[in-house]
Motif scaffolding. Structure first.
Motif, PDB file in Angstrom:
ATOM      1  N   GLY A   1       0.821  -1.210   0.000  1.00 24.48           N
ATOM      2  CA  GLY A   1       0.000   0.000   0.000  1.00 24.48           C
ATOM      3  C   GLY A   1       0.851   1.254   0.000  1.00 24.48           C
ATOM      4  N   VAL A   2       1.897   1.264   0.823  1.00 23.95           N
ATOM      5  CA  VAL A   2       2.803   2.416   0.859  1.00 23.95           C
ATOM      6  C   VAL A   2       3.565   2.524  -0.458  1.00 23.95           C
ATOM      7  CG1 VAL A   2       4.738   3.473   2.077  1.00 23.95           C
ATOM      8  CG2 VAL A   2       3.008   2.210   3.361  1.00 23.95           C
ATOM      9  N   THR A   3       3.991   1.382  -0.991  1.00 27.90           N
ATOM     10  CA  THR A   3       4.752   1.384  -2.245  1.00 27.90           C
ATOM     11  C   THR A   3       3.959   2.020  -3.377  1.00 27.90           C
ATOM     12  OG1 THR A   3       5.934  -0.634  -1.600  1.00 27.90           O
ATOM     13  CG2 THR A   3       5.878  -0.095  -3.944  1.00 27.90           C
ATOM     14  N   ILE A   4       2.701   1.656  -3.489  1.00 17.66           N
ATOM     15  CA  ILE A   4       1.868   2.206  -4.573  1.00 17.66           C
ATOM     16  C   ILE A   4       1.714   3.722  -4.424  1.00 17.66           C
ATOM     17  CG2 ILE A   4      -0.476   2.230  -5.532  1.00 17.66           C
ATOM     18  CD1 ILE A   4      -0.632  -0.754  -4.855  1.00 17.66           C
ATOM     19  N   GLY A   5       1.491   4.173  -3.203  1.00 23.51           N
ATOM     20  CA  GLY A   5       1.339   5.611  -2.976  1.00 23.51           C
ATOM     21  C   GLY A   5       2.596   6.387  -3.307  1.00 23.51           C
ATOM     22  N   VAL A   6       3.744   5.909  -2.832  1.00 22.18           N
ATOM     23  CA  VAL A   6       5.013   6.603  -3.094  1.00 22.18           C
ATOM     24  C   VAL A   6       5.376   6.528  -4.568  1.00 22.18           C
ATOM     25  CG1 VAL A   6       7.484   6.599  -2.580  1.00 22.18           C
ATOM     26  CG2 VAL A   6       5.842   6.250  -0.742  1.00 22.18           C
ATOM     27  N   ALA A   7       5.112   5.384  -5.210  1.00 19.24           N
ATOM     28  CA  ALA A   7       5.408   5.248  -6.641  1.00 19.24           C
ATOM     29  C   ALA A   7       4.586   6.251  -7.459  1.00 19.24           C
ATOM     30  CB  ALA A   7       5.114   3.822  -7.102  1.00 19.24           C
ATOM     31  N   SER A   8       3.339   6.443  -7.085  1.00 23.90           N
ATOM     32  CA  SER A   8       2.487   7.403  -7.804  1.00 23.90           C
ATOM     33  C   SER A   8       3.042   8.810  -7.676  1.00 23.90           C
ATOM     34  CB  SER A   8       1.060   7.351  -7.255  1.00 23.90           C
ATOM     35  OG  SER A   8       0.523   6.052  -7.371  1.00 23.90           O
ATOM     36  N   ILE A   9       3.412   9.188  -6.460  1.00 25.20           N
ATOM     37  CA  ILE A   9       3.953  10.531  -6.238  1.00 25.20           C
ATOM     38  C   ILE A   9       5.274  10.720  -6.982  1.00 25.20           C
ATOM     39  CG2 ILE A   9       4.924  12.050  -4.462  1.00 25.20           C
ATOM     40  CD1 ILE A   9       2.801  10.987  -2.557  1.00 25.20           C
ATOM     41  N   THR A  10       6.138   9.693  -6.936  1.00 24.78           N
ATOM     42  CA  THR A  10       7.432   9.795  -7.621  1.00 24.78           C
ATOM     43  C   THR A  10       7.252   9.943  -9.122  1.00 24.78           C
ATOM     44  OG1 THR A  10       8.458   8.424  -5.903  1.00 24.78           O
ATOM     45  CG2 THR A  10       9.635   8.641  -7.997  1.00 24.78           C
ATOM     46  N   THR A  11       6.348   9.168  -9.698  1.00 27.85           N
ATOM     47  CA  THR A  11       6.110   9.254 -11.147  1.00 27.85           C
ATOM     48  C   THR A  11       5.645  10.649 -11.546  1.00 27.85           C
ATOM     49  OG1 THR A  11       5.506   6.911 -11.220  1.00 27.85           O
ATOM     50  CG2 THR A  11       4.785   8.278 -13.053  1.00 27.85           C
ATOM     51  N   ILE A  12       4.693  11.176 -10.810  1.00 27.11           N
ATOM     52  CA  ILE A  12       4.142  12.497 -11.142  1.00 27.11           C
ATOM     53  C   ILE A  12       5.197  13.588 -10.980  1.00 27.11           C
ATOM     54  CG2 ILE A  12       2.456  14.235 -10.412  1.00 27.11           C
ATOM     55  CD1 ILE A  12       0.629  11.877  -9.621  1.00 27.11           C
ATOM     56  N   LEU A  13       5.904  13.570  -9.863  1.00 27.86           N
ATOM     57  CA  LEU A  13       6.882  14.638  -9.609  1.00 27.86           C
ATOM     58  C   LEU A  13       8.073  14.554 -10.560  1.00 27.86           C
ATOM     59  CD1 LEU A  13       6.940  14.797  -5.694  1.00 27.86           C
ATOM     60  CD2 LEU A  13       5.728  16.264  -7.304  1.00 27.86           C
ATOM     61  N   SER A  14       8.537  13.343 -10.882  1.00 25.79           N
ATOM     62  CA  SER A  14       9.698  13.227 -11.776  1.00 25.79           C
ATOM     63  C   SER A  14       9.346  13.683 -13.187  1.00 25.79           C
ATOM     64  CB  SER A  14      10.209  11.788 -11.786  1.00 25.79           C
ATOM     65  OG  SER A  14       9.214  10.894 -12.266  1.00 25.79           O
ATOM     66  N   LEU A  15       8.150  13.326 -13.666  1.00 31.26           N
ATOM     67  CA  LEU A  15       7.738  13.781 -14.995  1.00 31.26           C
ATOM     68  C   LEU A  15       7.500  15.287 -15.002  1.00 31.26           C
ATOM     69  CD1 LEU A  15       5.300  10.916 -16.076  1.00 31.26           C
ATOM     70  CD2 LEU A  15       7.562  11.408 -16.993  1.00 31.26           C
ATOM     71  N   SER A  16       6.921  15.797 -13.924  1.00 33.09           N
ATOM     72  CA  SER A  16       6.693  17.241 -13.828  1.00 33.09           C
ATOM     73  C   SER A  16       8.013  18.000 -13.835  1.00 33.09           C
ATOM     74  CB  SER A  16       5.912  17.547 -12.552  1.00 33.09           C
ATOM     75  OG  SER A  16       5.870  18.937 -12.317  1.00 33.09           O
ATOM     76  N   SER A  17       8.993  17.497 -13.076  1.00 34.86           N
ATOM     77  CA  SER A  17      10.304  18.157 -13.051  1.00 34.86           C
ATOM     78  C   SER A  17      10.952  18.101 -14.422  1.00 34.86           C
ATOM     79  CB  SER A  17      11.213  17.483 -12.021  1.00 34.86           C
ATOM     80  OG  SER A  17      10.677  17.590 -10.723  1.00 34.86           O
ATOM     81  N   GLY A  18      10.779  16.975 -15.121  1.00 26.89           N
ATOM     82  CA  GLY A  18      11.352  16.837 -16.459  1.00 26.89           C
ATOM     83  C   GLY A  18      10.777  17.835 -17.437  1.00 26.89           C
ATOM     84  N   ILE A  19       9.465  18.014 -17.372  1.00 29.19           N
ATOM     85  CA  ILE A  19       8.829  18.924 -18.343  1.00 29.19           C
ATOM     86  C   ILE A  19       9.157  20.383 -18.043  1.00 29.19           C
ATOM     87  CG2 ILE A  19       6.605  19.326 -17.181  1.00 29.19           C
ATOM     88  CD1 ILE A  19       5.266  18.864 -19.847  1.00 29.19           C
ATOM     89  N   THR A  20       9.312  20.727 -16.763  1.00 30.05           N
ATOM     90  CA  THR A  20       9.635  22.117 -16.436  1.00 30.05           C
ATOM     91  C   THR A  20      11.099  22.444 -16.734  1.00 30.05           C
ATOM     92  OG1 THR A  20      10.031  21.453 -14.137  1.00 30.05           O
ATOM     93  CG2 THR A  20       7.872  22.338 -14.661  1.00 30.05           C
ATOM     94  N   GLN A  21      11.940  21.410 -16.832  1.00 26.52           N
ATOM     95  CA  GLN A  21      13.344  21.657 -17.171  1.00 26.52           C
ATOM     96  C   GLN A  21      13.574  21.802 -18.668  1.00 26.52           C
ATOM     97  OE1 GLN A  21      15.794  18.600 -15.451  1.00 26.52           O
ATOM     98  NE2 GLN A  21      15.480  19.307 -13.351  1.00 26.52           N
ATOM     99  N   VAL A  22      12.584  21.329 -19.469  1.00 22.26           N
ATOM    100  CA  VAL A  22      12.755  21.352 -20.916  1.00 22.26           C
ATOM    101  C   VAL A  22      12.978  22.773 -21.422  1.00 22.26           C
ATOM    102  CG1 VAL A  22      11.551  21.008 -23.106  1.00 22.26           C
ATOM    103  CG2 VAL A  22      11.501  19.236 -21.360  1.00 22.26           C
ATOM    104  N   VAL A  23      12.055  23.683 -21.056  1.00 19.14           N
ATOM    105  CA  VAL A  23      12.147  25.056 -21.555  1.00 19.14           C
ATOM    106  C   VAL A  23      13.384  25.751 -20.997  1.00 19.14           C
ATOM    107  CG1 VAL A  23      10.991  27.284 -21.631  1.00 19.14           C
ATOM    108  CG2 VAL A  23       9.660  25.203 -21.837  1.00 19.14           C
ATOM    109  N   SER A  24      13.699  25.511 -19.732  1.00 19.57           N
ATOM    110  CA  SER A  24      14.875  26.148 -19.128  1.00 19.57           C
ATOM    111  C   SER A  24      16.145  25.744 -19.865  1.00 19.57           C
ATOM    112  CB  SER A  24      14.968  25.752 -17.655  1.00 19.57           C
ATOM    113  OG  SER A  24      13.828  26.176 -16.945  1.00 19.57           O
ATOM    114  N   LYS A  25      16.247  24.466 -20.240  1.00 22.96           N
ATOM    115  CA  LYS A  25      17.433  24.004 -20.972  1.00 22.96           C
ATOM    116  C   LYS A  25      17.486  24.618 -22.367  1.00 22.96           C
ATOM    117  CE  LYS A  25      17.964  19.581 -18.574  1.00 22.96           C
ATOM    118  NZ  LYS A  25      17.902  18.097 -18.683  1.00 22.96           N
ATOM    119  N   GLN A  26      16.309  24.777 -23.002  1.00 23.73           N
ATOM    120  CA  GLN A  26      16.286  25.381 -24.334  1.00 23.73           C
ATOM    121  C   GLN A  26      16.801  26.814 -24.286  1.00 23.73           C
ATOM    122  OE1 GLN A  26      12.218  25.046 -25.451  1.00 23.73           O
ATOM    123  NE2 GLN A  26      12.358  22.903 -26.060  1.00 23.73           N
TER     124      GLN A  26
END
Length: 409
Positions: free
Chosen positions: A29-54
């Motif tokens: 139960g804890v694993t699923i919750g943390v995995a969901s948060i990690t997936t969302i935050l890592s993808l969000s961080s990736g997309i916000t870094q795209v424009v900054s790198k450009q």
């Protein structure tokens, strides 16, 4: 202290091993919750870094002028582009001319989006953008030319440069120099093809792979000769002169707009801020939703710990009768809760990145590794372990040793 922690850890591991299936399901139960948060935050961080790198890749000497004053209100946070979508741009062609004339400016290029569809004789592009601009855009935005040339001051007005995917959609090939297509019934001839860029998320908010680029004069022809400029990209002569250039543009536009600050001049990280604010807002909502699953996992921990306290009442009585203090009992049960949440958090953190990288194969950006994501995932799992483990631990510590032994005699 070290022996104290080791002893409680060993006791907790021994206790959890005695109920393997129960522990496994609770950890899941804890694993699923943390995995969901990690997936969302890592993808969000990736997309916000795209424009900054450009922006950084362009040399750090780029400023972007957009219509509308900067806003920090809630509506601007959740929907930063809605106002610009339904209002007339405050940027004029005279602003562009005055900016280009500044000594600190190397070059400037307007971005004017024209509404309409792009059609060839045999096909209509289902997804396309019509962008009117000037020849300076190719160098300021570092647009790569695959074939032909970019629009310039000597090419015919009815010529265009198109993205590689748009070329395929219209003509079935990315070798379409000399082919013609129509915008609102007006015929344009292809004189250049852009290389595939695969970066629909950029500071220009234009997917150049799907874009037909025409001259500003041609774009004005669709708006009764008036330029509707949504953005002006400006390049300073060097990185050191960027602050001075920003001040010069600000003074000139204030003068043009009668001291009305109805424009924004963005540099550096500010350029990506509007899109980043939108994605951060979206991420916040999704993280809250994912956090609900983590709360459910925490409730599972509390439930299992309460069951354990009830089943081990005799053990608690025996420990207290031989001298164990209340704090020892609290730590014994709290350590079990922490082990479940931390193990679930570590597995969830790794699983979250595996899912994020799997999803990124369908996207145009990769998830980002940041300490914020690791801190949020592991800190949250640790907090869940403490929050939902403390009540069962206190309940165990408050048990009377004599009653505990008598009850289970």
């Amino acid at each position: 202290m070290r022996l104290f922690i080791i002893e409680h850890t060993q006791n907790a591991i021994h206790s959890l091993r005695s109920t393997k299936m129960r522990t496994l399901l609770t950890t899941l139960g804890v694993t699923i919750g943390v995995a969901s948060i990690t997936t969302i935050l890592s993808l969000s961080s990736g997309i916000t870094q795209v424009v900054s790198k450009q922006v950084g890749a362009l040399g750090g000497n780029i400023a972007v002028v957009r219509p509308g004053a900067p806003t920090l209100d809630f509506e601007g946070f959740v929907s930063p582009t809605i106002e610009q979508t339904y209002t007339t741009s405050t940027l004029t062609e005279q602003d562009l001319i005055d900016i280009e004339a500044l000594d600190s400016v190397d070059s400037a290029a307007p971005l004017m989006i024209v509404n309409g569809s792009v059609k060839s004789e045999s096909a209509t592009a289902k997804k396309s953008t019509i962008l009117a601009t000037t020849p300076s855009l190719v160098s300021i935005a570092n647009l790569p030319i695959s074939d032909g040339q970019f629009i310039d001051s000597v090419t015919n007005k009815d010529t265009a440069v198109i993205g590689s995917q748009l070329s395929i959609d219209l003509f079935g090939t990315n070798q379409s120099i000399g082919q013609t297509f129509k915008i609102r019934g007006q015929t344009f001839t292809v004189i250049g093809i852009l290389k595939s860029m695969n970066d629909p998320i950029n500071f220009n908010s234009v997917d150049f792979d799907q874009t037909a680029i025409i001259s500003l004069e041609s774009g004005k022809g669709f708006h009764q000769g008036i330029a509707q400029i949504q953005q002006i990209n400006v390049r300073a002569k060097d990185t050191g002169s960027l602050p001075q250039m920003k001040n010069d543009i600000d003074a000139k536009l204030l003068k043009n707009h009668l001291d009305e600050r109805d424009f924004s001049i963005l540099t550096g990280e500010q350029i990506s801020e509007p899109s980043n604010r939108f994605f951060r807002g979206l991420t916040g909502v999704m993280t809250v939703i994912a956090g609900i699953s983590l709360i459910v996992g925490g409730i599972g921990i509390m439930n299992i710990m309460l069951v354990g306290v009830a089943e081990r009442t005799r053990e608690i009585g025996l420990r207290k009768s031989v001298g164990a203090s209340n704090s020892n009992i609290v730590w014994q049960f709290l350590m079990e809760s922490l082990i479940i949440s931390i193990v679930g958090g570590l597995i969830g953190y790794a699983a979250g990145y595996i899912v994020a990288f799997a999803l990124s194969t369908l996207l145009t950006f990769n998830p980002a590794f940041t300490w914020e994501v690791a801190g949020a995932a592991l800190g949250t799992s640790l907090g869940v372990g403490i929050l939902f483990g403390i009540y069962p631990a206190l309940r165990a510590a408050r048990k009377d040793p004599i009653e505990s032994l008598r009850h289970f005699r």
